[in-house]
Design a protein around this motif. Structure first.
Motif, mmCIF file in Angstrom:
data_model
loop_
_atom_site.group_PDB
_atom_site.id
_atom_site.type_symbol
_atom_site.label_atom_id
_atom_site.label_comp_id
_atom_site.label_asym_id
_atom_site.label_seq_id
_atom_site.Cartn_x
_atom_site.Cartn_y
_atom_site.Cartn_z
ATOM 1 N N LEU A 166 49.971 42.749 32.634
ATOM 2 C CA LEU A 166 50.794 43.315 33.710
ATOM 3 C C LEU A 166 52.247 43.518 33.308
ATOM 4 O O LEU A 166 52.910 44.435 33.813
ATOM 5 N N ALA A 167 52.778 42.672 32.438
ATOM 6 C CA ALA A 167 54.206 42.730 32.109
ATOM 7 C C ALA A 167 54.652 44.097 31.589
ATOM 8 O O ALA A 167 55.706 44.600 32.009
ATOM 9 N N PRO A 168 53.914 44.765 30.679
ATOM 10 C CA PRO A 168 54.386 46.068 30.181
ATOM 11 C C PRO A 168 54.548 47.120 31.267
ATOM 12 O O PRO A 168 55.465 47.945 31.202
ATOM 13 N N ARG A 169 53.675 47.126 32.268
ATOM 14 C CA ARG A 169 53.840 48.147 33.317
ATOM 15 C C ARG A 169 54.977 47.792 34.273
ATOM 16 O O ARG A 169 55.356 48.612 35.119
ATOM 17 N N LEU A 170 55.532 46.587 34.142
ATOM 18 C CA LEU A 170 56.753 46.233 34.860
ATOM 19 C C LEU A 170 57.987 46.470 34.007
ATOM 20 O O LEU A 170 59.114 46.236 34.453
ATOM 21 N N GLY A 171 57.778 46.921 32.759
ATOM 22 C CA GLY A 171 58.900 47.164 31.857
ATOM 23 C C GLY A 171 59.522 45.896 31.329
ATOM 24 O O GLY A 171 60.704 45.891 30.957
ATOM 25 N N LEU A 172 58.746 44.821 31.257
ATOM 26 C CA LEU A 172 59.274 43.518 30.855
ATOM 27 C C LEU A 172 58.479 42.945 29.689
ATOM 28 O O LEU A 172 57.300 43.270 29.500
ATOM 29 N N ASN A 173 59.144 42.080 28.935
ATOM 30 C CA ASN A 173 58.510 41.411 27.815
ATOM 31 C C ASN A 173 57.985 40.052 28.273
ATOM 32 O O ASN A 173 58.753 39.220 28.737
ATOM 33 N N PRO A 174 56.671 39.796 28.175
ATOM 34 C CA PRO A 174 56.134 38.528 28.672
ATOM 35 C C PRO A 174 56.500 37.353 27.772
ATOM 36 O O PRO A 174 56.317 37.408 26.557
ATOM 37 N N VAL A 175 57.030 36.290 28.370
ATOM 38 C CA VAL A 175 57.304 35.034 27.680
ATOM 39 C C VAL A 175 56.585 33.959 28.480
ATOM 40 O O VAL A 175 57.018 33.594 29.572
ATOM 41 N N ILE A 176 55.481 33.459 27.938
ATOM 42 C CA ILE A 176 54.564 32.623 28.710
ATOM 43 C C ILE A 176 54.452 31.248 28.084
ATOM 44 O O ILE A 176 54.310 31.114 26.871
ATOM 45 N N SER A 177 54.512 30.237 28.936
ATOM 46 C CA SER A 177 54.317 28.852 28.512
ATOM 47 C C SER A 177 53.065 28.329 29.196
ATOM 48 O O SER A 177 52.981 28.314 30.432
ATOM 49 N N GLY A 178 52.072 27.917 28.411
ATOM 50 C CA GLY A 178 50.849 27.371 28.997
ATOM 51 C C GLY A 178 49.961 28.428 29.615
ATOM 52 O O GLY A 178 49.997 29.606 29.244
ATOM 53 N N PHE A 179 49.141 28.021 30.578
ATOM 54 C CA PHE A 179 48.209 28.885 31.305
ATOM 55 C C PHE A 179 47.206 29.564 30.373
ATOM 56 O O PHE A 179 46.901 30.747 30.527
ATOM 57 N N THR A 180 46.693 28.815 29.421
ATOM 58 C CA THR A 180 45.706 29.364 28.476
ATOM 59 C C THR A 180 44.274 29.049 28.883
ATOM 60 O O THR A 180 43.341 29.580 28.273
ATOM 61 N N ALA A 181 44.081 28.191 29.888
ATOM 62 C CA ALA A 181 42.727 27.839 30.318
ATOM 63 C C ALA A 181 42.059 29.046 30.975
ATOM 64 O O ALA A 181 42.704 29.861 31.645
ATOM 65 N N THR A 182 40.762 29.163 30.795
ATOM 66 C CA THR A 182 40.000 30.276 31.355
ATOM 67 C C THR A 182 39.754 30.059 32.847
ATOM 68 O O THR A 182 39.375 28.966 33.272
ATOM 69 N N ILE A 183 40.006 31.100 33.631
ATOM 70 C CA ILE A 183 39.669 31.088 35.053
ATOM 71 C C ILE A 183 38.741 32.267 35.323
ATOM 72 O O ILE A 183 38.565 33.152 34.476
ATOM 73 N N GLY A 184 38.111 32.281 36.471
ATOM 74 C CA GLY A 184 37.155 33.333 36.798
ATOM 75 C C GLY A 184 37.823 34.663 37.080
ATOM 76 O O GLY A 184 39.057 34.788 37.043
ATOM 77 N N PRO A 185 37.038 35.708 37.370
ATOM 78 C CA PRO A 185 37.607 37.022 37.715
ATOM 79 C C PRO A 185 38.545 36.908 38.911
ATOM 80 O O PRO A 185 38.299 36.135 39.838
ATOM 81 N N GLN A 186 39.623 37.678 38.885
ATOM 82 C CA GLN A 186 40.624 37.659 39.952
ATOM 83 C C GLN A 186 40.734 39.042 40.571
ATOM 84 O O GLN A 186 40.875 40.040 39.856
ATOM 85 N N VAL A 187 40.657 39.102 41.888
ATOM 86 C CA VAL A 187 40.687 40.385 42.603
ATOM 87 C C VAL A 187 42.085 40.614 43.158
ATOM 88 O O VAL A 187 42.597 39.806 43.946
ATOM 89 N N GLN A 188 42.686 41.702 42.764
ATOM 90 C CA GLN A 188 43.973 42.157 43.306
ATOM 91 C C GLN A 188 43.641 43.219 44.334
ATOM 92 O O GLN A 188 43.415 44.381 43.997
ATOM 93 N N LEU A 189 43.590 42.842 45.606
ATOM 94 C CA LEU A 189 43.111 43.725 46.661
ATOM 95 C C LEU A 189 44.269 44.240 47.498
ATOM 96 O O LEU A 189 44.849 43.497 48.295
ATOM 97 N N ASP A 190 44.631 45.507 47.293
ATOM 98 C CA ASP A 190 45.721 46.132 48.043
ATOM 99 C C ASP A 190 46.979 45.277 47.992
ATOM 100 O O ASP A 190 47.644 45.048 48.995
ATOM 101 N N GLU A 191 47.313 44.797 46.799
ATOM 102 C CA GLU A 191 48.492 43.964 46.587
ATOM 103 C C GLU A 191 49.377 44.593 45.533
ATOM 104 O O GLU A 191 48.891 45.221 44.589
ATOM 105 N N SER A 192 50.673 44.388 45.680
ATOM 106 C CA SER A 192 51.570 44.765 44.597
ATOM 107 C C SER A 192 51.374 43.799 43.433
ATOM 108 O O SER A 192 50.843 42.703 43.594
ATOM 109 N N ASP A 193 51.815 44.219 42.239
ATOM 110 C CA ASP A 193 51.714 43.332 41.080
ATOM 111 C C ASP A 193 52.491 42.038 41.315
ATOM 112 O O ASP A 193 52.051 40.954 40.922
#
Length: 362
Positions: A143-170
Motif C-alpha cells: 500500500l505504501a507506494p500508492r500513497l507516495g511513501l517509503n515503507p519503514v516497518i518494524s515487526g509484523f512479520t507473522a502470517t495472518i489470514g486474508p484481510q478484506v478492505q470493504l469500501d474503506e480508504s487505505d
C-alpha cells in the motif's frame, strides 16, 4: 535526566519557519500571526497557518499580500519548522489542501492555509479489495507506494489470514488493521513508519511543573481497566473453537502499580469478553486479546497539559513528568499533540500522554 533547554540563547525566539515548494519566502515569514500543527496516534497530521493578508509597499501604500496566484497555491508542498530560530526542527511536511480568506469588519484581512501530510492521499479514495493471507508488513509494503511513501516497518512479520478492505480508504483500512494488532503508523518526512506501539519511541524528554511544563491535568480512571480480556472465534481449518486470554504483555513506559493491580485490590477482579471481535485462529485470538488489554491498560493514567513550545515533543515521545506528586510523577507516552504559535503567547505545545502505572503507595 534534567530538562533539556529549548534554546542556548538568552532569548527564546521561536517564530515558525515556513517553506513553500522547498523555498523560504520573506513575506510569508513576516506575516505569520498564528500556527497550529496537530498529530495523533494513527497518523495524518494537519496544519492551520494564519497570515495577515495585507502588505505595506514603498511610499505608504498597501496591497493584499497573497492576491497573486504565485504563493500559497492549492496543492503546493509546504514544510513548517519550529523551535529556536537558530536551529529549527521540521514538525510538518505536506500539501496545501485548503485556503480561507477572512475579511472581518474591524481588523485586517487574513489568509488561513490548511494542509495535511502525505497520508491525505490515503483518505481520499475508498476501495474494495481482498488482501491475501500474509503478514501486515507485506500489506503495508504493497500500500505504501500508492500513497507516495517509503515503507519503514518494524515487526509484523507473522502470517495472518486474508484481510478484506470493504469500501474503506487505505488509511482507514490500515488504521483498523493496526489497531487490532496494537500497531501505529506515522508519516516522518517521506517515510511511512509502521511498528508495534511498544516500539514507538520518538525520543525522551523531561518536563518539570512550573518550568517548561506550564500546566497539567491528570486523571487515574478504573472505569476501563480489567484484570483479564478474552476473545473467541472459530478455526475452520482445525474445526474447533479458539479462545485468547490476556492479562497484558506490554504496558509501556513507567513504573508502579498497573490499573489491573489497583482494580483487583480495590474493586475486585473484572473479566471482559470482546464479543464483537472474530478470530480465525488461536494465534489471532491471542493477538487480539493482548492488543485490547494493553490498549486499555496503557491509558490508566492520562494527562492533558501545556508545555513551553518544543519541537522535540511529538507523538510517541516518552515524557518524564516531574513536580506532580508521588502518585502522578512517572514516564508517559505522548498520544497526541498540538504545536501552537501566536503573537500573544508565543510558541507552546499542548499534548495528551498516557501511562499504565500508578506511583506512590496507593
Amino acid at each position: 535526566m534534567p530538562e533539556t533547554p529549548t534554546t542556548v540563547q538568552a532569548l527564546y525566539r521561536a517564530r515558525p519557519t515556513v517553506r513553500l515548494q522547498g523555498q523560504e519566502n520573506p513575506r510569508v515569514r513576516e506575516l505569520v500571526v498564528a500556527m497550529e500543527m496537530r498529530e495523533q496516534e494513527g497518523g495524518l497530521s494537519s496544519l492551520e497557518l494564519r497570515l495577515t493578508n495585507v502588505a505595506s509597499l514603498v511610499g505608504g501604500a498597501a496591497e493584499l499580500a497573497f492576491e497573486a496566484d504565485q504563493l500559497l497555491r492549492l496543492g503546493d508542498a509546504i514544510q513548517v519548522y519550529a523551535g529556536d530560530e537558530t536551529s529549527p526542527r521540521e514538525i510538518f511536511r505536506g500539501k496545501i489542501t485548503g485556503l480561507e480568506a477572512d475579511f472581518p469588519e474591524t481588523e485586517a484581512p487574513e489568509l488561513v492555509v490548511l494542509a495535511e501530510d502525505e497520508l491525505q492521499r490515503g483518505r481520499m479514495l475508498r476501495r474494495t479489495e481482498v488482501h491475501p493471507a500474509g503478514s501486515i508488513a507485506a500489506i503495508v509494503q504493497r500500500l505504501a507506494p500508492r500513497l507516495g511513501l517509503n515503507p519503514v516497518i518494524s515487526g509484523f512479520t507473522a502470517t495472518i489470514g486474508p484481510q478484506v478492505q470493504l469500501d474503506e480508504s487505505d488509511l482507514a483500512f490500515l488504521r483498523r488493521l493496526l489497531q487490532r494488532h496494537d500497531g501505529d503508523l506515522q508519516v516522518v518526512g517521506g517515510d511511512l513508519q509502521v511498528s508495534p506501539r511498544t516500539d514507538v519511541r520518538r525520543g525522551e524528554l523531561e518536563l518539570q511543573l512550573h518550568h517548561q511544563l506550564r500546566r497539567a491535568r491528570i486523571v487515574a480512571d478504573l472505569a476501563h481497566q480489567h484484570t483479564e480480556i478474552t476473545v473467541s472465534g472459530w478455526d475452520q481449518d482445525q474445526g474447533q473453537a479458539v479462545l485468547g486470554r490476556s492479562s497484558g504483555l506490554h504496558p509501556g513506559p513507567g513504573a508502579g502499580r498497573t490499573g489491573a493491580q489497583v482494580l483487583e485490590r480495590t474493586l475486585g477482579q473484572r473479566s471482559h469478553h470482546l464479543a464483537h471481535l472474530a478470530a480465525s485462529s488461536q494465534s489471532e485470538a491471542q493477538a487480539l486479546a493482548d492488543a485490547a488489554f494493553d490498549a486499555d491498560a496503557r491509558r490508566f493514567l492520562q494527562v492533558e497539559a501545556t508545555a513551553e513550545g518544543n519541537a522535540a515533543l511529538r507523538v510517541g515521545t516518552h515524557l518524564r513528568l516531574r513536580g506532580l506528586g508521588d502518585r502522578f510523577e512517572n514516564t508517559y507516552a505522548v498520544i497526541s499533540c498540538c504545536h501552537r504559535f501566536d503573537l500573544k503567547r508565543g510558541y507552546e505545545t499542548d499534548f495528551e500522554a498516557a501511562c499504565a502505572f500508578w506511583g506512590g503507595n496507593r
